[in-house]
Write a protein that holds these residues in place. Structure first.
Motif, PDB file in Angstrom:
ATOM      1  N   MET B  24      38.856  44.554  33.048  1.00 43.98           N
ATOM      2  CA  MET B  24      38.439  43.458  32.163  1.00 43.98           C
ATOM      3  C   MET B  24      39.645  42.599  31.785  1.00 43.98           C
ATOM      4  SD  MET B  24      35.164  43.573  31.220  1.00 43.98           S
ATOM      5  CE  MET B  24      34.414  43.738  29.581  1.00 43.98           C
ATOM      6  N   HIS B  25      39.397  41.319  31.527  1.00 47.13           N
ATOM      7  CA  HIS B  25      40.425  40.476  30.908  1.00 47.13           C
ATOM      8  C   HIS B  25      40.553  40.854  29.436  1.00 47.13           C
ATOM      9  CE1 HIS B  25      40.400  38.024  34.460  1.00 47.13           C
ATOM     10  NE2 HIS B  25      39.133  37.660  34.304  1.00 47.13           N
ATOM     11  N   SER B  26      41.709  40.584  28.830  1.00 44.32           N
ATOM     12  CA  SER B  26      41.870  40.784  27.392  1.00 44.32           C
ATOM     13  C   SER B  26      41.222  39.639  26.617  1.00 44.32           C
ATOM     14  CB  SER B  26      43.350  40.847  27.016  1.00 44.32           C
ATOM     15  OG  SER B  26      44.022  41.796  27.790  1.00 44.32           O
ATOM     16  N   VAL B  27      41.301  38.433  27.197  1.00 34.90           N
ATOM     17  CA  VAL B  27      40.874  37.250  26.465  1.00 34.90           C
ATOM     18  C   VAL B  27      40.600  36.136  27.484  1.00 34.90           C
ATOM     19  CG1 VAL B  27      43.296  36.541  26.164  1.00 34.90           C
ATOM     20  CG2 VAL B  27      41.573  35.623  24.621  1.00 34.90           C
ATOM     21  N   VAL B  28      39.665  35.257  27.146  1.00 32.69           N
ATOM     22  CA  VAL B  28      39.435  34.069  27.961  1.00 32.69           C
ATOM     23  C   VAL B  28      39.794  32.845  27.131  1.00 32.69           C
ATOM     24  CG1 VAL B  28      37.786  32.744  29.329  1.00 32.69           C
ATOM     25  CG2 VAL B  28      37.507  35.212  29.125  1.00 32.69           C
ATOM     26  N   PRO B  50      49.663  39.015  32.061  1.00 34.87           N
ATOM     27  CA  PRO B  50      49.170  38.343  33.263  1.00 34.87           C
ATOM     28  C   PRO B  50      48.261  37.160  32.921  1.00 34.87           C
ATOM     29  CG  PRO B  50      48.969  40.711  33.516  1.00 34.87           C
ATOM     30  CD  PRO B  50      49.370  40.450  32.072  1.00 34.87           C
ATOM     31  N   ILE B  51      48.305  36.158  33.788  1.00 37.94           N
ATOM     32  CA  ILE B  51      47.457  34.978  33.665  1.00 37.94           C
ATOM     33  C   ILE B  51      46.570  34.896  34.908  1.00 37.94           C
ATOM     34  CG2 ILE B  51      47.591  32.493  34.033  1.00 37.94           C
ATOM     35  CD1 ILE B  51      49.425  32.166  31.898  1.00 37.94           C
ATOM     36  N   ILE B  52      45.266  34.808  34.681  1.00 38.97           N
ATOM     37  CA  ILE B  52      44.332  34.745  35.806  1.00 38.97           C
ATOM     38  C   ILE B  52      43.529  33.451  35.700  1.00 38.97           C
ATOM     39  CG2 ILE B  52      42.391  35.853  36.984  1.00 38.97           C
ATOM     40  CD1 ILE B  52      44.424  37.946  34.608  1.00 38.97           C
ATOM     41  N   GLU B  68      44.783  45.400  35.422  1.00 39.23           N
ATOM     42  CA  GLU B  68      44.688  46.696  34.735  1.00 39.23           C
ATOM     43  C   GLU B  68      45.439  46.732  33.400  1.00 39.23           C
ATOM     44  OE1 GLU B  68      48.139  48.428  37.766  1.00 39.23           O
ATOM     45  OE2 GLU B  68      46.053  49.087  37.929  1.00 39.23           O
ATOM     46  N   THR B  69      46.463  45.906  33.249  1.00 40.57           N
ATOM     47  CA  THR B  69      47.221  45.897  31.987  1.00 40.57           C
ATOM     48  C   THR B  69      46.609  44.925  30.981  1.00 40.57           C
ATOM     49  OG1 THR B  69      48.646  44.073  32.670  1.00 40.57           O
ATOM     50  CG2 THR B  69      49.365  46.290  33.259  1.00 40.57           C
ATOM     51  N   GLY B  70      45.441  44.377  31.316  1.00 37.23           N
ATOM     52  CA  GLY B  70      44.876  43.305  30.484  1.00 37.23           C
ATOM     53  C   GLY B  70      45.518  41.994  30.882  1.00 37.23           C
ATOM     54  N   GLY B  71      44.988  40.883  30.344  1.00 36.07           N
ATOM     55  CA  GLY B  71      45.568  39.598  30.720  1.00 36.07           C
ATOM     56  C   GLY B  71      44.739  38.447  30.174  1.00 36.07           C
ATOM     57  N   ILE B  72      45.286  37.250  30.387  1.00 30.73           N
ATOM     58  CA  ILE B  72      44.661  36.036  29.872  1.00 30.73           C
ATOM     59  C   ILE B  72      43.940  35.339  31.021  1.00 30.73           C
ATOM     60  CG2 ILE B  72      45.066  33.818  28.758  1.00 30.73           C
ATOM     61  CD1 ILE B  72      47.800  34.968  27.820  1.00 30.73           C
ATOM     62  N   CYS B  73      42.625  35.211  30.887  1.00 27.16           N
ATOM     63  CA  CYS B  73      41.876  34.442  31.868  1.00 27.16           C
ATOM     64  C   CYS B  73      41.855  32.981  31.414  1.00 27.16           C
ATOM     65  CB  CYS B  73      40.458  34.994  31.986  1.00 27.16           C
ATOM     66  SG  CYS B  73      39.443  34.052  33.139  1.00 27.16           S
ATOM     67  N   VAL B  74      42.324  32.083  32.270  1.00 30.66           N
ATOM     68  CA  VAL B  74      42.394  30.665  31.920  1.00 30.66           C
ATOM     69  C   VAL B  74      41.223  29.945  32.589  1.00 30.66           C
ATOM     70  CG1 VAL B  74      43.815  28.583  31.959  1.00 30.66           C
ATOM     71  CG2 VAL B  74      44.903  30.833  31.800  1.00 30.66           C
ATOM     72  N   ASP B  75      40.185  29.682  31.801  1.00 32.96           N
ATOM     73  CA  ASP B  75      38.979  29.038  32.334  1.00 32.96           C
ATOM     74  C   ASP B  75      39.152  27.524  32.247  1.00 32.96           C
ATOM     75  OD1 ASP B  75      36.498  27.715  32.558  1.00 32.96           O
ATOM     76  OD2 ASP B  75      35.437  29.554  32.009  1.00 32.96           O
ATOM     77  N   PRO B 434      59.222  35.257  38.739  1.00 29.18           N
ATOM     78  CA  PRO B 434      59.975  36.523  38.718  1.00 29.18           C
ATOM     79  C   PRO B 434      59.359  37.565  37.778  1.00 29.18           C
ATOM     80  CG  PRO B 434      61.243  34.738  37.702  1.00 29.18           C
ATOM     81  CD  PRO B 434      60.042  34.101  38.336  1.00 29.18           C
ATOM     82  N   LEU B 435      58.579  37.112  36.782  1.00 26.87           N
ATOM     83  CA  LEU B 435      57.945  38.077  35.876  1.00 26.87           C
ATOM     84  C   LEU B 435      56.620  38.595  36.443  1.00 26.87           C
ATOM     85  CD1 LEU B 435      58.526  36.115  32.514  1.00 26.87           C
ATOM     86  CD2 LEU B 435      59.911  37.996  33.438  1.00 26.87           C
ATOM     87  N   ASN B 436      56.204  38.036  37.589  1.00 30.66           N
ATOM     88  CA  ASN B 436      54.939  38.423  38.227  1.00 30.66           C
ATOM     89  C   ASN B 436      53.739  38.339  37.272  1.00 30.66           C
ATOM     90  OD1 ASN B 436      53.306  39.194  40.390  1.00 30.66           O
ATOM     91  ND2 ASN B 436      53.516  41.378  39.921  1.00 30.66           N
ATOM     92  N   LEU B 437      53.635  37.200  36.597  1.00 34.71           N
ATOM     93  CA  LEU B 437      52.545  37.032  35.634  1.00 34.71           C
ATOM     94  C   LEU B 437      51.339  36.289  36.211  1.00 34.71           C
ATOM     95  CD1 LEU B 437      54.536  36.062  32.387  1.00 34.71           C
ATOM     96  CD2 LEU B 437      53.684  38.315  33.107  1.00 34.71           C
ATOM     97  N   PHE B 438      51.538  35.520  37.284  1.00 36.48           N
ATOM     98  CA  PHE B 438      50.448  34.660  37.768  1.00 36.48           C
ATOM     99  C   PHE B 438      49.557  35.382  38.774  1.00 36.48           C
ATOM    100  CE2 PHE B 438      50.935  30.011  36.543  1.00 36.48           C
ATOM    101  CZ  PHE B 438      51.616  30.303  35.375  1.00 36.48           C
ATOM    102  N   ASN B 439      48.360  35.706  38.320  1.00 40.66           N
ATOM    103  CA  ASN B 439      47.348  36.411  39.111  1.00 40.66           C
ATOM    104  C   ASN B 439      47.910  37.594  39.888  1.00 40.66           C
ATOM    105  OD1 ASN B 439      44.666  36.747  39.588  1.00 40.66           O
ATOM    106  ND2 ASN B 439      44.443  35.075  41.058  1.00 40.66           N
ATOM    107  N   PRO B 440      48.562  38.510  39.187  1.00 41.67           N
ATOM    108  CA  PRO B 440      49.160  39.653  39.881  1.00 41.67           C
ATOM    109  C   PRO B 440      48.091  40.556  40.503  1.00 41.67           C
ATOM    110  CG  PRO B 440      49.217  39.979  37.506  1.00 41.67           C
ATOM    111  CD  PRO B 440      48.763  38.563  37.726  1.00 41.67           C
ATOM    112  N   GLY B 441      48.460  41.183  41.596  1.00 43.31           N
ATOM    113  CA  GLY B 441      47.522  42.113  42.257  1.00 43.31           C
ATOM    114  C   GLY B 441      46.610  41.426  43.252  1.00 43.31           C
TER     115      GLY B 441
END
Lengths: 455, 455
Positions: B24-28, B50-52, B68-75, B434-441
């Protein structure tokens, strides 16, 4: 094969086509295979020597100029084989030193009705065409090197590693397309040692020419023609001075009206569809003030008419006895083209510079050939090109539509693309080539900037 | 606007279209502007979240699944405006949340005879289309998202910096085109917040359908048709099972022969040129064993015929009561398509899996919809897809022609592209993020590799 013959060094490091500064190469080497290129890269890394790739030698912005510290010029002309033609898939695999013109004549000889529609200078080779992001007169129908003609490239990276960017399928959605990293990179990110190229069906064509009162009339006619959906393979704008030069050059079978003119190449599946296209185009151009519409009556006439367009460089030079020409190109959104041409011609007239203008008008791209005889006139031409570029950028355009950046246009990149985009390009360059050995001093603007802005 | 409503999280993190694992995302969050996106990226950087990115939600390979670590879904659905239409330049500027279908209906309403020819799922939006490197039925005529439809993109980079990749001219040779870095990058290198899109002239079209003894006959007919140079906008292969499903679905006005069939969409500047194309195509397909050639007699009939092709998903599902479908796509050189389809159908039959096949046959790209009802059948489908991908790669093809990699196809990238190319992609990813935040995985294969291979 290796040469330090001064004539070879001169020949590879300087060009009769441009007037940019530069230095001699230390050596020219002639690899015969991808593995040879790898070995050259290893030597360059060992001795920290710049590597400058060279293939057709037709570039116009100093792309193959030597580096001030000396360097290795890698001439790929021995790697000039077509390795595989897959007629059923409309593609072929070849080495970087093969000319597009030779690809097309080989296909013709073999009776394979396909062709590569990218058509820069006739001597241009695949390696340089990829590296410059070339196009040409057919781009209005087929797009540029940045479209989907290069299905994959095999590249020797600055690390010495060899990669092949993709397989042979026409489409793939496997992430961003790394092929595109090397298209337009001017040899700064790697040396292309093989490519898979998509081909287009070779169709019947014919040629028509028509004159207009002004460039604006011609441009508006082109816009309406292109929206009709008839078979237009090329549409070239030749300005009044160009037509005057053609008359003076004297190779034409015709005496042309010295007016802004359009040269059309039509394509269709049959003679009937070419005639139908001609009928539609004639009606549209006449609505926009076009006069003297002349359609080739047979293949020979089509060739003759097109030759007048293709002789651009020689007819241009003929305009002013004893002159040389500074060739340049810019590109703007199509609707801005009339303004750009008008202002440029006014500027050139005020500066006392003779120049022909010939444009891939369907794409908003045009070439000027600024004539000069003395060093003073050369300097005046240089400044006029500078103003032309500034004008194009101010109209939401680009400093180069198809010639590339090389040395000649690199000072404009920040203004055109913005700090951030240029820094992104430089970041990728630094990442792939941390020793800065691959064609240094080209493409990227010189000014030092803080590292890591995109990180 | 921010939501932690479990329904929103579920809706954005999971998809009814695919069966890949995820969290699941943490927040949208719902940005309204580029500046909002920048602020979100700053927050994500601060908390290393993470940002998705999410726009149309039509992707098929788990592209928008939570991390898996949670993340921010940017709709990006609130950023759905067309900002500027430049009819004279055949381009427009828009935000990433606008649907291509809405762009085309807006142009139609305004009486502007232009359209965007990229046609993935109707709900797909520009941001996702860029990020997936989409195409669709029109690609055989107009190419894919990786061609030249996106003149520039404005992107928020992982650093929070905003860049615009290029200006609005149709062509530019200012180095490698950084726009292309973001096409197919699946949101891993930046979030597209604005795009300038080139449009094509909207032309009259009509539809024809014809049946063949085998896929090979159909493919060879297509090859000859494409080389004729007549106006083909689409050519779709629907296999015998697809036609059977269409009959069973019952929404068609016809009872189709249950044979491998081609659906053609012709385009031309006039009704006469459409008729001429139909005449040429009929003659070619009949030479290759085509039967029952049916040409729409009017616009309504054309729509009805095309609807049978477009109902692919629903008619496919109708084949097996109570089933769901696993949609997948692969792409091979066109000449390899018959072999791939033949082997795949044999494999599916042996595995007891029902599936329709529908292909963008002019590009060698096809979709299968593998039906299942139970968890066991789902596993069988998953394995059959795996074998289909392996088969496509072995034929010099790709694991995905247009759906993208996401989670579902990332395990195939090394085999398909090679270690070096994948490492080049990862190197660029690491450099920009370098922080691997953008749509990781997503997109990049998981296995750990030594750093700096390309350096």
């Amino acid at each position: 094969m290796v040469s330090t013959d001064p004539a070879d060094l001169e020949d590879h490091g300087f060009s009769v086509n441009d007037y940019h500064p530069g230095a001699m190469h230390s050596v020219v080497v002639f690899p015969g295979s991808t593995e040879d290129v790898v070995q050259i890269v290893k030597v360059a890394r060992k001795f920290k020597m710049p590597i400058i790739p060279y293939s057709g030698g037709t570039s116009l912005e100093g792309h193959t100029r030597g580096h001030e510290t000396g360097g290795i010029c890698v001439d790929l002309s021995r790697m000039d084989r077509i390795l595989q033609i897959n007629e059923a898939d409309s593609d072929l695999i070849c080495q970087p030193g093969v000319r597009w013109a030779d690809i097309n004549s080989t296909l013709k000889e073999k009776g394979i009705p396909l062709f590569l529609p990218l058509d820069p200078a006739p001597g241009a080779t695949i390696g340089g065409m990829i590296s410059t992001g070339c196009s040409g007169t057919n781009a209005v129908r087929y797009g540029t090197a940045k479209a989907e003609w290069f299905l994959n490239v095999t590249v020797v990276l600055p690390s010495g590693e060899v990669i092949k960017t993709r397989r042979r399928a026409r489409k793939s959605s496997t992430g961003f397309d790394t092929t595109k990293l090397f298209i337009g990179a001017e040899g700064t990110l790697g040396i292309v040692s093989e490519a898979t190229i998509r081909l287009a069906p070779l169709l019947p064509t014919t040629v028509a020419v028509v004159q207009f009162p002004t460039v604006r009339h011609a441009t508006e006619a082109v816009r309406e023609v292109m929206n009709k959906g008839v078979g237009i393979q090329c549409v070239e704008l030749c300005d009044d001075v160009f037509m005057q030069a053609t008359n003076k050059f004297g190779m034409s079978l015709r005496k042309w009206p010295e007016k802004d003119s359009l040269f059309f190449k039509f394509q269709g599946h049959s003679q009937e569809s070419l005639q139908e296209t001609a009928r539609v185009v004639k009606s549209v151009v006449e609505k926009h003030g076009g006069t003297g519409f002349e359609l080739a009556r047979n293949e020979q006439e089509a060739e003759d008419l097109w030759a007048d367009r293709k002789n651009a460089h020689y007819s241009g030079i003929a305009l002013l006895e004893g002159s040389k020409g500074w060739p340049t190109d810019v590109c703007v959104p199509v609707s801005k083209l009339p303004e750009l041409v008008y202002e440029t011609k006014k500027d050139l007239a005020e500066s006392g510079i003779l120049s022909t203008i010939v444009g891939h008008v369907g794409d908003g791209n045009f070439h000027a050939l600024l004539l000069f005889r003395t060093d003073e006139e050369l300097e005046a031409a240089r400044h006029a090109v500078h103003r032309m570029v500034k004008r194009a950028i101010a109209l939401d355009g680009t400093c180069t539509g198809e010639h590339g950046v090389g040395i000649g246009k690199k000072e404009y990149l920040v203004e055109e693309l913005g700090d951030g985009t240029v820094e992104l390009m430089k970041t990728i360059k630094r990442t792939l080539d941390p020793l800065n050995l691959f064609n240094p001093g080209k493409l990227y603007p010189d000014e030092p900037r803080p590292k890591g802005r995109n990180q």
